[in-house]
Design a protein around this motif. Sequence first.
Motif, PDB file in Angstrom:
ATOM      1  N   LYS A 149     146.401  77.533  -3.629  1.00  0.00           N
ATOM      2  CA  LYS A 149     145.154  78.896  -5.100  1.00  0.00           C
ATOM      3  C   LYS A 149     146.130  79.126  -5.462  1.00  0.00           C
ATOM      4  O   LYS A 149     145.488  78.872  -7.349  1.00  0.00           O
ATOM      5  CB  LYS A 149     144.173  78.789  -3.938  1.00  0.00           C
ATOM      6  CG  LYS A 149     144.585  80.199  -3.962  1.00  0.00           C
ATOM      7  CD  LYS A 149     143.495  80.611  -3.079  1.00  0.00           C
ATOM      8  CE  LYS A 149     143.584  81.949  -2.636  1.00  0.00           C
ATOM      9  NZ  LYS A 149     142.458  82.580  -2.164  1.00  0.00           N
ATOM     10  N   THR A 208     145.732  67.723  -1.454  1.00  0.00           N
ATOM     11  CA  THR A 208     144.983  68.976  -1.112  1.00  0.00           C
ATOM     12  C   THR A 208     145.405  70.756  -1.840  1.00  0.00           C
ATOM     13  O   THR A 208     146.056  70.726  -1.716  1.00  0.00           O
ATOM     14  CB  THR A 208     144.853  68.664   0.425  1.00  0.00           C
ATOM     15  OG1 THR A 208     145.512  69.209   1.195  1.00  0.00           O
ATOM     16  CG2 THR A 208     143.998  67.665   1.018  1.00  0.00           C
ATOM     17  N   SER A 209     144.278  71.152  -1.112  1.00  0.00           N
ATOM     18  CA  SER A 209     144.439  72.580  -1.621  1.00  0.00           C
ATOM     19  C   SER A 209     144.900  73.060  -0.236  1.00  0.00           C
ATOM     20  O   SER A 209     144.563  72.881   1.292  1.00  0.00           O
ATOM     21  CB  SER A 209     143.587  72.865  -1.241  1.00  0.00           C
ATOM     22  OG  SER A 209     143.547  74.949  -1.157  1.00  0.00           O
ATOM     23  N   ASN A 237     143.107  75.522   1.683  1.00  0.00           N
ATOM     24  CA  ASN A 237     141.706  75.443   1.953  1.00  0.00           C
ATOM     25  C   ASN A 237     140.399  75.566   1.602  1.00  0.00           C
ATOM     26  O   ASN A 237     139.433  76.228   1.870  1.00  0.00           O
ATOM     27  CB  ASN A 237     141.301  75.331   3.249  1.00  0.00           C
ATOM     28  CG  ASN A 237     140.075  74.016   3.584  1.00  0.00           C
ATOM     29  OD1 ASN A 237     139.518  73.088   2.674  1.00  0.00           O
ATOM     30  ND2 ASN A 237     139.684  73.947   4.672  1.00  0.00           N
ATOM     31  N   GLU A 238     140.739  76.758   0.328  1.00  0.00           N
ATOM     32  CA  GLU A 238     139.649  78.003  -0.748  1.00  0.00           C
ATOM     33  C   GLU A 238     139.771  77.374  -2.062  1.00  0.00           C
ATOM     34  O   GLU A 238     140.204  77.064  -2.361  1.00  0.00           O
ATOM     35  CB  GLU A 238     140.188  78.758  -0.744  1.00  0.00           C
ATOM     36  CG  GLU A 238     140.408  79.708   0.507  1.00  0.00           C
ATOM     37  CD  GLU A 238     140.882  81.215   0.945  1.00  0.00           C
ATOM     38  OE1 GLU A 238     141.068  81.476  -0.439  1.00  0.00           O
ATOM     39  OE2 GLU A 238     141.478  81.611   2.167  1.00  0.00           O
ATOM     40  N   SER A 239     138.319  77.093  -2.560  1.00  0.00           N
ATOM     41  CA  SER A 239     138.444  76.642  -4.025  1.00  0.00           C
ATOM     42  C   SER A 239     139.286  78.378  -4.776  1.00  0.00           C
ATOM     43  O   SER A 239     138.849  79.500  -4.971  1.00  0.00           O
ATOM     44  CB  SER A 239     137.036  77.064  -4.165  1.00  0.00           C
ATOM     45  OG  SER A 239     136.636  76.285  -3.509  1.00  0.00           O
ATOM     46  N   THR A 240     139.686  77.711  -5.875  1.00  0.00           N
ATOM     47  CA  THR A 240     140.053  79.298  -7.159  1.00  0.00           C
ATOM     48  C   THR A 240     139.843  78.508  -8.238  1.00  0.00           C
ATOM     49  O   THR A 240     139.731  77.453  -8.470  1.00  0.00           O
ATOM     50  CB  THR A 240     141.670  78.840  -6.847  1.00  0.00           C
ATOM     51  OG1 THR A 240     142.260  79.369  -7.827  1.00  0.00           O
ATOM     52  CG2 THR A 240     142.179  77.281  -7.252  1.00  0.00           C
ATOM     53  N   GLU A 282     137.804  68.860  -5.830  1.00  0.00           N
ATOM     54  CA  GLU A 282     137.076  69.473  -5.336  1.00  0.00           C
ATOM     55  C   GLU A 282     137.311  71.410  -4.882  1.00  0.00           C
ATOM     56  O   GLU A 282     135.825  71.994  -5.130  1.00  0.00           O
ATOM     57  CB  GLU A 282     136.672  68.726  -3.633  1.00  0.00           C
ATOM     58  CG  GLU A 282     136.380  67.788  -4.135  1.00  0.00           C
ATOM     59  CD  GLU A 282     135.648  67.139  -2.793  1.00  0.00           C
ATOM     60  OE1 GLU A 282     136.963  67.587  -1.461  1.00  0.00           O
ATOM     61  OE2 GLU A 282     135.743  65.826  -2.451  1.00  0.00           O
ATOM     62  N   LYS A 283     138.838  71.554  -5.008  1.00  0.00           N
ATOM     63  CA  LYS A 283     139.134  72.817  -4.693  1.00  0.00           C
ATOM     64  C   LYS A 283     139.291  73.771  -5.864  1.00  0.00           C
ATOM     65  O   LYS A 283     139.722  74.831  -5.792  1.00  0.00           O
ATOM     66  CB  LYS A 283     139.340  73.131  -3.922  1.00  0.00           C
ATOM     67  CG  LYS A 283     139.805  73.291  -2.174  1.00  0.00           C
ATOM     68  CD  LYS A 283     138.232  73.508  -1.708  1.00  0.00           C
ATOM     69  CE  LYS A 283     137.945  72.954  -0.349  1.00  0.00           C
ATOM     70  NZ  LYS A 283     137.070  73.347   0.100  1.00  0.00           N
ATOM     71  N   ARG A 284     139.490  73.299  -7.022  1.00  0.00           N
ATOM     72  CA  ARG A 284     139.764  73.615  -9.092  1.00  0.00           C
ATOM     73  C   ARG A 284     138.938  73.703  -9.484  1.00  0.00           C
ATOM     74  O   ARG A 284     138.588  72.613  -9.616  1.00  0.00           O
ATOM     75  CB  ARG A 284     141.203  72.905  -9.267  1.00  0.00           C
ATOM     76  CG  ARG A 284     142.674  72.783  -7.937  1.00  0.00           C
ATOM     77  CD  ARG A 284     143.146  73.964  -8.784  1.00  0.00           C
ATOM     78  NE  ARG A 284     144.405  74.407  -7.935  1.00  0.00           N
ATOM     79  CZ  ARG A 284     145.261  74.711  -7.504  1.00  0.00           C
ATOM     80  NH1 ARG A 284     145.351  75.586  -9.201  1.00  0.00           N
ATOM     81  NH2 ARG A 284     146.355  75.483  -7.429  1.00  0.00           N
ATOM     82  N   ILE A 285     138.079  75.197  -9.090  1.00  0.00           N
ATOM     83  CA  ILE A 285     137.098  75.074 -10.552  1.00  0.00           C
ATOM     84  C   ILE A 285     137.475  75.704 -11.469  1.00  0.00           C
ATOM     85  O   ILE A 285     136.036  76.832 -12.214  1.00  0.00           O
ATOM     86  CB  ILE A 285     135.566  75.649  -9.398  1.00  0.00           C
ATOM     87  CG1 ILE A 285     136.266  76.691  -8.993  1.00  0.00           C
ATOM     88  CG2 ILE A 285     135.751  74.848  -8.010  1.00  0.00           C
ATOM     89  CD1 ILE A 285     134.982  78.033  -8.069  1.00  0.00           C
ATOM     90  N   SER A 308     140.347  71.371 -15.400  1.00  0.00           N
ATOM     91  CA  SER A 308     140.752  72.374 -14.003  1.00  0.00           C
ATOM     92  C   SER A 308     141.875  71.896 -13.463  1.00  0.00           C
ATOM     93  O   SER A 308     142.678  72.983 -13.682  1.00  0.00           O
ATOM     94  CB  SER A 308     139.655  72.089 -12.734  1.00  0.00           C
ATOM     95  OG  SER A 308     139.434  70.690 -12.828  1.00  0.00           O
TER      96      SER A 308
END
Length: 161
Positions: A67, A90-91, A94-97, A116-119, A131
Amino acid sequence: YKLENGNLTVGGGPQVGKGSRTFVVENGDLIINSNIEYEDTDFGIDSIKEIPSIAFIVINGNIRISKNVTKLSGVFITLNMGKAGTGKITSADNESTVNQLLIEGSVYGDIEPLFEKRIYAGGNPLLGEGSIVINYDGRLFYNLPPGLKEILEKESEQVVR
């Protein structure tokens, strides 16, 4: 460079200097923990073979991007050659950033899990404010990383079959 049956972790802010190179990971993941950028080579290039270019090819594995990574230069390919759950970008955490990711090069693989994880909530994606922004880099056409052409041809054959 080729690694079989293991993960390759890239970290510590690698700078890609003169010349082309390819890293292949088979039956493992590529884990990217820091930015990968080309060195500034606006001067000192004596031939096309000195133009920096890099490729990372993952066969039957995934590319996992931390991230904290905000810039990647090069070609990033992940191929599912029959192993379930592979071929994804993928990330790693496994966390959003909210960090934007800028890719100077190209990407081949299922990148949807990374979106889905890059917000990052930027402005206009047409102005490079999305993003994940991918700018196709022409240096790859001048000094194609070794083995890249063969891998892409092999993948095309698999798709046709």
